[in-house]
Design a protein around this motif. Structure first.
Motif, mmCIF file in Angstrom:
data_model
loop_
_atom_site.group_PDB
_atom_site.id
_atom_site.type_symbol
_atom_site.label_atom_id
_atom_site.label_comp_id
_atom_site.label_asym_id
_atom_site.label_seq_id
_atom_site.Cartn_x
_atom_site.Cartn_y
_atom_site.Cartn_z
ATOM 1 N N PRO A 156 0.999 -1.349 0.007
ATOM 2 C CA PRO A 156 0.050 0.043 0.001
ATOM 3 C C PRO A 156 0.933 1.312 -0.205
ATOM 4 N N ASP A 157 0.333 2.232 -0.408
ATOM 5 C CA ASP A 157 0.638 3.756 -0.437
ATOM 6 C C ASP A 157 0.599 4.315 1.004
ATOM 7 N N THR A 158 1.132 3.461 1.877
ATOM 8 C CA THR A 158 0.805 3.931 3.333
ATOM 9 C C THR A 158 2.265 4.343 3.968
ATOM 10 N N PRO A 159 1.926 5.303 4.713
ATOM 11 C CA PRO A 159 3.436 5.983 5.560
ATOM 12 C C PRO A 159 3.720 4.967 6.452
ATOM 13 N N ILE A 160 5.104 4.703 6.452
ATOM 14 C CA ILE A 160 5.674 3.962 7.607
ATOM 15 C C ILE A 160 5.850 4.499 9.063
ATOM 16 N N THR A 161 5.083 4.025 10.000
ATOM 17 C CA THR A 161 5.322 4.513 11.379
ATOM 18 C C THR A 161 6.309 3.670 12.070
ATOM 19 N N VAL A 162 7.476 4.254 12.424
ATOM 20 C CA VAL A 162 8.517 3.200 13.211
ATOM 21 C C VAL A 162 8.546 3.530 14.678
ATOM 22 N N VAL A 163 8.367 2.193 15.166
ATOM 23 C CA VAL A 163 8.008 1.906 16.510
ATOM 24 C C VAL A 163 9.583 1.337 17.170
ATOM 25 N N VAL A 164 9.861 2.124 18.273
ATOM 26 C CA VAL A 164 11.200 1.834 18.985
ATOM 27 C C VAL A 164 10.873 1.828 20.499
ATOM 28 N N ARG A 165 11.857 1.661 21.199
ATOM 29 C CA ARG A 165 11.762 1.551 22.712
ATOM 30 C C ARG A 165 11.881 2.841 23.467
ATOM 31 N N SER A 166 11.108 3.272 24.438
ATOM 32 C CA SER A 166 11.470 4.490 24.879
ATOM 33 C C SER A 166 12.372 4.490 26.169
ATOM 34 N N ASP A 167 12.661 3.159 26.871
ATOM 35 C CA ASP A 167 13.470 2.741 28.021
ATOM 36 C C ASP A 167 14.794 2.548 27.337
ATOM 37 N N LYS A 168 15.824 2.428 28.588
ATOM 38 C CA LYS A 168 17.112 1.644 28.102
ATOM 39 C C LYS A 168 16.985 0.274 27.929
ATOM 40 N N SER A 169 17.288 -0.238 26.955
ATOM 41 C CA SER A 169 16.955 -1.696 26.611
ATOM 42 C C SER A 169 17.934 -2.552 25.879
ATOM 43 N N GLY A 170 18.272 -3.538 26.384
ATOM 44 C CA GLY A 170 19.260 -4.658 25.778
ATOM 45 C C GLY A 170 18.611 -5.232 24.251
ATOM 46 N N THR A 171 17.574 -5.173 24.296
ATOM 47 C CA THR A 171 16.931 -5.371 22.781
ATOM 48 C C THR A 171 17.099 -4.360 21.847
ATOM 49 N N THR A 172 17.199 -3.197 22.345
ATOM 50 C CA THR A 172 17.547 -2.070 21.515
ATOM 51 C C THR A 172 19.410 -2.178 21.261
ATOM 52 N N PHE A 173 19.997 -2.530 22.357
ATOM 53 C CA PHE A 173 21.436 -2.784 22.053
ATOM 54 C C PHE A 173 21.705 -3.906 20.909
ATOM 55 N N GLY A 174 21.002 -4.962 21.102
ATOM 56 C CA GLY A 174 21.149 -6.073 20.099
ATOM 57 C C GLY A 174 20.781 -5.576 18.668
ATOM 58 N N PHE A 175 19.820 -4.940 18.678
ATOM 59 C CA PHE A 175 19.309 -4.308 17.312
ATOM 60 C C PHE A 175 20.063 -3.486 16.584
ATOM 61 N N THR A 176 20.436 -2.477 17.521
ATOM 62 C CA THR A 176 21.201 -1.404 16.725
ATOM 63 C C THR A 176 22.722 -1.954 16.685
ATOM 64 N N GLY A 177 23.123 -2.763 17.125
ATOM 65 C CA GLY A 177 24.411 -3.409 16.886
ATOM 66 C C GLY A 177 24.537 -4.098 15.752
ATOM 67 N N HIS A 178 23.290 -4.881 15.298
ATOM 68 C CA HIS A 178 23.176 -5.606 14.036
ATOM 69 C C HIS A 178 23.235 -4.446 13.112
ATOM 70 N N GLY A 201 11.618 10.239 11.319
ATOM 71 C CA GLY A 201 10.525 11.209 11.625
ATOM 72 C C GLY A 201 9.439 10.604 12.186
ATOM 73 N N ASN A 202 8.768 9.753 11.551
ATOM 74 C CA ASN A 202 7.396 9.254 11.947
ATOM 75 C C ASN A 202 7.463 8.125 12.812
ATOM 76 N N MET A 203 7.422 8.732 14.112
ATOM 77 C CA MET A 203 7.943 7.521 15.041
ATOM 78 C C MET A 203 6.920 7.416 16.378
ATOM 79 N N VAL A 204 7.000 6.353 16.917
ATOM 80 C CA VAL A 204 5.991 5.867 18.043
ATOM 81 C C VAL A 204 7.013 5.062 19.115
ATOM 82 N N LYS A 205 6.982 5.514 20.317
ATOM 83 C CA LYS A 205 7.865 4.798 21.387
ATOM 84 C C LYS A 205 7.042 3.822 22.360
ATOM 85 N N GLY A 206 7.460 2.786 22.894
ATOM 86 C CA GLY A 206 6.822 1.847 23.602
ATOM 87 C C GLY A 206 7.812 1.524 24.798
#
Length: 344
Positions: A156-178, A201-206
């Motif tokens: 679809p011609d739909t905007p992408i909304t990126v969802v990332v972590r709002s807290d200090k996260s080991g999952t973020t550490f592993g993902f950004t390392g990759h 830009g188009n971002m939501v945090k959880g």
């Protein structure tokens, strides 16, 4: 005789009371408190419930899922008996613990890219595409690069909304390392960390893995990273990612195990696999660690902690696959068992 009898009765009562006090003390359950990573929280919950049953309630484990950053903070602050983190600990953090620290990888998992596109399953994302999504360079689902990798799929011609972590996260550490390992642009613009400055830009945090999973489920056109088990639990579709060998591999136990297969644990038990080799390897896999004091408050607590670790390495690994995690390779299990003897 009457006085002697009374004395004997009194003495017997005192001995009995003494025995009852001692008996109740030894029968009192040992309570272990832990806190940290949300990544392994579902399997830890299963393990600790079953462990309590196996010990007839003599050892109870209370684990709070507060994120890897919180786990390290609480461990350094001595408010728990053990901590948990997907990012292990830095040497500077270890140096803050005078009792000494023993890090033990207890399970492993895949970090998946989940998305919300109704009717589209098995989306393929090349390794030059998904870093650009999280950099904010690709902003529409029908971008030419995504379309080229998914012939026959009506995107679809739909905007992408990126969802990332709002807290200090080991999952973020592993993902950004990759992402840093496969994209020089991502490495220079964002880099690796438990909390980073995202450029999309188009971002939501959880908060925590369950917060990210919920945000993806509730946001049409969303994409985000979470642990495989959370995506399964929330029935989120997950992308098949192009690995180092140029093959598209979907998340699952086989690809995860292949990604871990060549991991070699050093003496400090810390190893990160940012971009695994192999045709069948899923590209984003990580160990997750428990953190223990080498010198504990009592010998009884130390023994209980060692028993807990042994259960997790033996019985616990048998349910890892079913729970959405990767069972530890036998070579890793043996090294972790040996290192657990340092918990005293």
């Amino acid at each position: 005789m009457k006085l002697k009898s009374l004395l004997n009765v009194a003495l017997s009562a005192a001995v009995a009371a003494s025995f009852m006090i001692a008996g109740s003390a030894t029968a009192a359950p040992i309570k272990i408190t832990g806190a940290g990573a949300s990544f392994p929280a579902p399997i830890y919950s299963e393990w600790f419930k079953d462990f309590a049953k196996k010990t007839n309630g003599e050892i109870k484990v209370d684990y709070q899922s507060i994120g890897s950053g919180g786990g390290i903070k609480n461990f350094i602050g001595h408010t728990v008996d053990f901590g948990a983190s997907d990012a292990a600990m830095k040497q500077s953090e270890i140096d803050e613990v005078p009792e000494g620290v023993q890090l033990l990888p207890m399970t492993a998992g895949a970090i998946v890219i989940a998305y919300n596109l109704p009717g589209i399953d098995g989306l393929k994302l090349p390794r030059d595409v998904y870093p650009e999504i999280f950099l904010g360079k690709i902003t529409k689902w029908n971008d030419a690069k995504i379309v080229a990798a998914n012939p026959g799929v009506k995107l679809p011609d739909t905007p992408i909304t990126v969802v990332v972590r709002s807290d200090k996260s080991g999952t973020t550490f592993g993902f950004t390392g990759h992402l840093s390992a496969i994209s020089s642009d991502f490495k220079s613009a964002v880099g690796q960390g438990t909390m980073v400055q995202w450029s999309a830009g188009n971002m939501v945090k959880g908060k925590k893995n369950d917060g990210v999973s919920s945000a993806i489920r509730q946001t049409p056109g969303a994409i985000g990273y979470t642990e495989y088990g959370f995506a399964k639990l929330n029935k989120l579709p997950t992308a098949c990612l192009e690995n180092k060998a140029g093959k598209f591999v979907c998340p699952g136990p086989e690809g995860g195990a292949a990604g871990l297969a060549n991991a070699v644990l050093p003496e400090n038990m810390i190893v990160f696999i940012d971009d695994p080799e192999g045709d069948t390897s899923y590209p984003i896999v990580t160990f997750t660690w428990m953190m223990f004091y080498k010198k504990n408050k009592s010998a009884e607590l130390a023994e209980a902690l060692r028993n807990m670790v042994e259960y997790c390495l033996d019985e616990g690994q048998k349910i890892a696959d079913k729970a959405g995690y990767i069972p530890l390779p036998e070579s890793v299990v043996e090294k972790v068992k040996a290192a657990s003897k340092n918990i005293q």
